[in-house]
Every structure is written in structure tokens, then in C-alpha cells.
Design an enzyme around this catalytic site. Structure first.
Site, PDB file in Angstrom:
ATOM      1  N   ASP A 292      -9.813  -5.943  -0.663  1.00  7.90           N
ATOM      2  CA  ASP A 292      -8.748  -5.380   0.169  1.00  7.90           C
ATOM      3  C   ASP A 292      -9.363  -4.582   1.315  1.00  7.90           C
ATOM      4  OD1 ASP A 292      -6.388  -4.256   1.101  1.00  7.90           O
ATOM      5  OD2 ASP A 292      -6.090  -2.956  -0.626  1.00  7.90           O
TER       6      ASP A 292
ATOM      7  N   ASP B 106       0.847  -1.188   0.000  1.00  9.69           N
ATOM      8  CA  ASP B 106       0.000   0.000   0.000  1.00  9.69           C
ATOM      9  C   ASP B 106       0.885   1.241   0.000  1.00  9.69           C
ATOM     10  OD1 ASP B 106      -2.547  -1.163  -0.043  1.00  9.69           O
ATOM     11  OD2 ASP B 106      -2.487  -1.541   2.108  1.00  9.69           O
TER      12      ASP B 106
HETATM   13 ZN    ZN Z   1      -4.231  -2.165  -0.590  1.00  9.01          ZN
END
Ligand code: ZN
Length: 188
Positions: free
Chosen positions: A145, A5
């Protein structure tokens, strides 16, 4: 695969994971890298992420660069492209791009922070994307996610999710390998 991320402190109010970090991890493994960029200007990051060893770059449709331009830039580096949607963004926002991408990522939490609870309306979005894929005979991956646990996993795969992204469920577990095995076994 490993999911990273990347956060710019602007698109989301948090910073996380830079291209040099990804490049350092790349020295240790050949597993596919799925890089999820939560940034205002995805175009600025693609070259550096490609050099760092990304295989898939997933950017947000809510970002300020034109999706078709970002997809073309990712493809120009020989990488796979993914399109992420924040929880409030409808499936219809992504449909014009589904024939050009490799992966769609309906986020099940607000982007920017780990440890949040899975938002159940995401399951309907997964099912909707799955139906569109069947109808268009497209083969994009459907990734989920945010807040994915071993309990959530079968609910998502049953509706058509093909990739499960798990952070807290694995890394806060006393037995990460067992969690990974359970997540894998929940494949439809
Ligand atoms: Zn992610």
C-alpha cells in the site's frame, strides 16, 4: 476489493473516511471492504467499522492498543484481521502475530497522505514475509500500500505480494479500468 484509509488526525496528521461513509458505500456494492485504520486507538473503531460493512480491518502495530487484543476484537466481530507496518518498522515486530492474522501490510510510504513515491526497501520486506509464510506454512495475504504503480506491481508480486493497493495510479489515470487490468495481470 475496495481499500479504505481511515485516519484519526492523531496517529497521522490527517483525517479521512469515517464509518458512516463506509456504510454509505456498502449500500452500493457487495465487494469485500478492506479497511485500513491509521489510528492511535484501533479498539475504539472496530464495532463501528464492523457495523459499517468492513470485511477486513487492518490496524497499525505502532498504535497504542495491544496487537493481540485488537486481533481478538476484530475476530470477535467475525471479521478478518490485518496488521500494518509503517516503513520504519522492521518485519520482526510483526512476526509474533503472523499465525493469528489474515493479512500483513508493509506500507511503502509514510501513512497519512496519498500521492507519495514507493519506497523500494518495501520489496525486501515483502520477500521476508513471503519467506516466513513458506517456512511457517501460513497463508496470510501480503498486501502492499502506497505509491503502487503498474511499474511497481510486478516487482511486488514477484516477491510474494498477493494484494496491490492502488489509489493515485487508478484515480488520477485517464483510463482507470486499463490500469486495474494491468495491475491484475501482474500477479505472479
Ligand atoms: Zn491504506
Amino acid at each position: 476489493m475496495l481499500h479504505f484509509d481511515v485516519m484519526d488526525g492523531e496517529f497521522v496528521p490527517n483525517f479521512g473516511i469515517s464509518p458512516p461513509f463506509i456504510a454509505a458505500v456498502r449500500q452500493t456494492t457487495q465487494v469485500p471492504f478492506d479497511v485500513h485504520i491509521m489510528v492511535t486507538h484501533p479498539l475504539r473503531y472496530i464495532k463501528a467499522l464492523a457495523a459499517a460493512g468492513a470485511d477486513i480491518i487492518t490496524f497499525h502495530i505502532e498504535s497504542e492498543d495491544k496487537p493481540e487484543t485488537v486481533i481478538a476484537a476484530i475476530k470477535a466481530h467475525g471479521l478478518k484481521s490485518g496488521l500494518a507496518l509503517s516503513p520504519k518498522t522492521p518485519v520482526s515486530a510483526a512476526t509474533p502475530y503472523l499465525s493469528d492474522i489474515d493479512l500483513v501490510l508493509p506500507m511503502s510510504v509514510e501513512p497519512g497522505f496519498g500521492g507519495q513515491t514507493f519506497q523500494h526497501n518495501t520489496l525486501e520486506k515483502i520477500a521476508e514475509f513471503h519467506q516466513i509464510a513458506l517456512k511457517l506454512k501460513q497463508s496470510f495475504e501480503i498486501s502492499v500500500d502506497g505509491g503502487v504503480t503498474t511499474e511497481i506491481a510486478p516487482l511486488a508480486t514477484r516477491r510474494g505480494a498477493t494484494i496491490l493497493v492502488a489509489g493515485t495510479a487508478i484515480f488520477r489515470s485517464e483510463n482507470p479500468k486499463a490500469v486495474i487490468d494491468t495491475l491484475r495481470s501482474s500477479a505472479a
